[in-house]
Design a protein around this motif. Sequence first.
Motif, PDB file in Angstrom:
ATOM      1  N   MET A   1      -2.476  -4.151  15.011  1.00 17.95           N
ATOM      2  CA  MET A   1      -3.256  -3.269  14.129  1.00 17.95           C
ATOM      3  C   MET A   1      -4.550  -2.808  14.783  1.00 17.95           C
ATOM      4  O   MET A   1      -4.977  -1.673  14.581  1.00 17.95           O
TER       5      MET A   1
ATOM      6  N   THR B   1      -0.236  -8.175   2.690  1.00 15.59           N
ATOM      7  CA  THR B   1       0.895  -8.472   3.565  1.00 15.59           C
ATOM      8  C   THR B   1       1.834  -9.388   2.794  1.00 15.59           C
ATOM      9  O   THR B   1       1.415 -10.427   2.299  1.00 15.59           O
TER      10      THR B   1
ATOM     11  N   ARG C   1      -5.798  -4.291   2.198  1.00 13.73           N
ATOM     12  CA  ARG C   1      -4.456  -4.561   2.700  1.00 13.73           C
ATOM     13  C   ARG C   1      -3.811  -5.727   1.981  1.00 13.73           C
ATOM     14  O   ARG C   1      -4.472  -6.681   1.592  1.00 13.73           O
TER      15      ARG C   1
ATOM     16  N   ALA D   1       5.504  -0.702   6.783  1.00 16.07           N
ATOM     17  CA  ALA D   1       4.145  -0.420   6.306  1.00 16.07           C
ATOM     18  C   ALA D   1       4.165   0.835   5.446  1.00 16.07           C
ATOM     19  O   ALA D   1       4.860   1.803   5.758  1.00 16.07           O
TER      20      ALA D   1
ATOM     21  N   LEU E   1      -3.310  -0.355   2.463  1.00 10.81           N
ATOM     22  CA  LEU E   1      -2.168  -0.542   3.342  1.00 10.81           C
ATOM     23  C   LEU E   1      -1.361  -1.732   2.841  1.00 10.81           C
ATOM     24  O   LEU E   1      -1.919  -2.809   2.614  1.00 10.81           O
ATOM     25  N   ASN E   2      -0.069  -1.529   2.635  1.00  5.90           N
ATOM     26  CA  ASN E   2       0.826  -2.614   2.237  1.00  5.90           C
ATOM     27  C   ASN E   2       1.790  -2.876   3.381  1.00  5.90           C
ATOM     28  O   ASN E   2       2.453  -1.941   3.856  1.00  5.90           O
ATOM     29  N   LEU E   3       1.845  -4.114   3.822  1.00  4.94           N
ATOM     30  CA  LEU E   3       2.691  -4.506   4.947  1.00  4.94           C
ATOM     31  C   LEU E   3       3.745  -5.490   4.473  1.00  4.94           C
ATOM     32  O   LEU E   3       3.474  -6.356   3.638  1.00  4.94           O
TER      33      LEU E   3
END
Length: 127
Positions: A94, A107, A105, A121, A77-79
């Motif tokens: 989340m 961020t 992840r 996201a 997951l890239n935020l």
Amino acid sequence: MPNRAIIKTDKAPAAAGTYSQAVKVNNTVYLSGQIGIDPQSQEMVCGSFADEVRQVFRNLKAVCEAANGTLQHIVKLNLYITDSDNFACVNEVMTEFFQEPYPARATVAVKELPLGAQFEAEGVMVP
């Protein structure tokens, strides 16, 4: 590419540019970035930063489901946030959508996002 499929759902915002909501190659689904657009109105949600984050995760969830998966199938997951002071809020929201074990992840604080969004996201899913 013989094992490539485009994923599309009207339960998430339509692509606003030259991209697909997601692309499945073999058993891996690459989820495009989602911002806090309400898929019914195609406009950014109004309210708090937390409301925007919730809409982003609802949109991501809809694309996962269109690819026969769930948020729990996301492995990376890239935020992206425009204000790193909102990091704690992202973590809190989340937990409403993800359970342990959490995906890998990153961020990243960015200067700006499309349509004045404060959060985006994207991810990789293996259903």
